[in-house]
Scaffold this active site. Sequence first.
Site, PDB file in Angstrom:
ATOM      1  CG  HIS A  16      19.507  38.566   3.583  1.00 52.66           C
ATOM      2  ND1 HIS A  16      19.314  39.199   2.381  1.00 52.66           N
ATOM      3  CD2 HIS A  16      20.641  39.094   4.103  1.00 52.66           C
ATOM      4  CE1 HIS A  16      20.290  40.059   2.171  1.00 52.66           C
ATOM      5  NE2 HIS A  16      21.108  40.024   3.203  1.00 52.66           N
ATOM      6  NE  ARG A  27      14.385  24.204   7.308  1.00 51.56           N
ATOM      7  CZ  ARG A  27      13.815  25.367   7.042  1.00 51.56           C
ATOM      8  NH1 ARG A  27      12.518  25.498   7.212  1.00 51.56           N
ATOM      9  NH2 ARG A  27      14.512  26.381   6.589  1.00 51.56           N
ATOM     10  CD  GLU A  87      22.216  32.594  -4.798  1.00 45.19           C
ATOM     11  OE1 GLU A  87      22.336  31.426  -5.211  1.00 45.19           O
ATOM     12  OE2 GLU A  87      21.175  33.005  -4.259  1.00 45.19           O
ATOM     13  CE  LYS A 107      20.606  28.176   1.448  1.00 50.00           C
ATOM     14  NZ  LYS A 107      20.692  27.518   2.755  1.00 50.00           N
TER      15      LYS A 107
END
Length: 662
Positions: A241, A298, A206, A122
């Site tokens: 999440h 993926r 973040e 990420k």
Amino acid sequence: MSQKLKTIDTILVANRGEIACRVMQTAKQLGLRTVAVHSSIDRNARHVREADVAVDLGGAKPADSYLRIDAIIDAAKASGAQAIHPGYGFLSENADFARAIENAGLIFLGPPASAIDAMGSKSAAKALMEQAGVPLVPGYHGAAQDVETFCTTAEVIGYPVLLKATAGGGGKGMKVVEQASEMAEALASAQREAQSSFGDSRMLIEKYVLKPRHVEIQVFADQHGNCLYLNERDCSIQRRHQKVVEEAPAPGLSPAQRQAMGEAAVKAAQAIGYVGAGTVEFLLDARGEFFFMEMNTRLQVEHPVTEAITGLDLVAWQIHVVRGEPLPITQEQVPLNGHAIEVRLYAEDPANDFLPSTGKLAIYREASVGEGRRIDSGVAEGDEVSPFYDPMLGKLIAWGANREEARLRLLAMLKHTHIAGVRTNLAFLQRVLGHPAFAAAELDTGFIPRYQDVLLPEPSSLTDAFWQLAAEGFVQSQTQRVTAEDPHSPWAQRTGWRAGFPCEVDLQLVSGEQQQCVQLRSSAPSLLTLSDEQMLVERNGLRTAHLLIRRGASLFIEWDGELHQVDRFDPIAAAQRNHEQHGGLTAPMNGSIVRILVEPGTKVEAGAALVVLEAMKMEHSIRAPQAGTVKALFCAEGEMVSEGTVLVEIDLDQSESTQHSA
């Protein structure tokens, strides 16, 4: 200049569950031979049963089985497989795995290792997007992993913040931090989850964007420089999440927004020489602005909704592309027909913070499939749901000419799905799809918390009508057995005759933690009849049908969208068994003890974490219900424990106990 196509006649699927079964389905349709790999406890799992060949990797935990690169490559060579499909999760976004497959002379059914390096992390992906000018959510994606760095960043961008595993997905290694005092514990827990799930503990941080929509773009690229996007999916309905409901296309997205996000996703894929199926994920705010989150290198769990609106088989495309074939259509030819919605069916307890549930699937019956109805599942009745893997049982997908048609069709599928033996989110999914706000497509990632009073109601007592149905079900199911053995027996007759005794039955019944004594009398005519596992109930001229299944001494009854297990109950014997230890805290599920944070004599405050339990690749903290002193520990780090096992005993603070009882 033509390119010689690679030969593939056997595919090994380096995964388990529904995705392994789904990949094998397409492989078989293409005439390919399939190879399954499995852990020691997955020896008889459905994906193993459906494969042509199966190879035992050993071990039970992912680290000892599905995460063993060397063992998987050895299995491919031993079985004669030329290609390996990684599915999702496990090693699907592991660049070392892709390189090892290539070095072994085999074919990886995924992107090049260099693309996984660039986008699988990420942090690297966000750096690349920043260079390309794609808007990013403020945060830190650097190499430093100490708690001070994360605290400093959080102070700069402002709380709440989101910790995310750089190599992860599916909600693993992800924590929301509301204030500075929570950072150290949250970071340590997220790092352990990331290490356990992906073999990589690195994190990023973040800004936690409030009320966003989660919209992702499906991209596909071949080896000839062609790349296109196959429309978008809205995945905003999430818990912990992790996605629960996904749909395509995203409601309310304009053609201009679709094009802008699609072209940005294609640009990102082309920048790293991407090949195969990938997904670029964005946060979309109420103003229509979008921010890059990550790229998953993926196939996604939710790919069936894209297949439903395009009529394409993405697994078949993966196989064709790695063989060297070009994409069969251009961007202008990408279909967008109707609407599709998918739900993820989990073995979990929504009423208990969605904690995973383990055990045997005593009942597992899927809805019928056909036009507009699809089910991708990885289990069957009688299978065991273990504590070592993700608790998803399968996915239900419905397509319709429009969103409302798809929604109603999916609701009907859920109502005809019946599961017992483990707790599931089946009734919760029905409440989500049936909520007026969902029907109106009012979607964002805060949907479940906003409507949790309706979606997650307090458990209510089973009604007298339920207990009456259960009691009658016991009597009539027993009568069916007698009738089958001797149809002329007087005991098989539903009359008041009982050799001089009144037809009166008192049944002590239990379902879950609820108990009831039901009195059946023959003086009133029965309004219930049992036929072919259906109990027909007639009240006030209205007849309804309830599924009723007898399994040994237990009865399973469908009531208000759920299948309830009912048993005969001996209150005297139960009273002798149910002596509870004062202050004893038990394991909420089967799992492994990963950390013990206290010792006998430790004074703790209310809410303090005492023991950390890992189950299905997620961590769960056992916390003190109120202030007190740890009296004893009944577990050790690394130990496997069963649901209900006493882990810690606490002497509760008497002053607080008095206050709470006042």
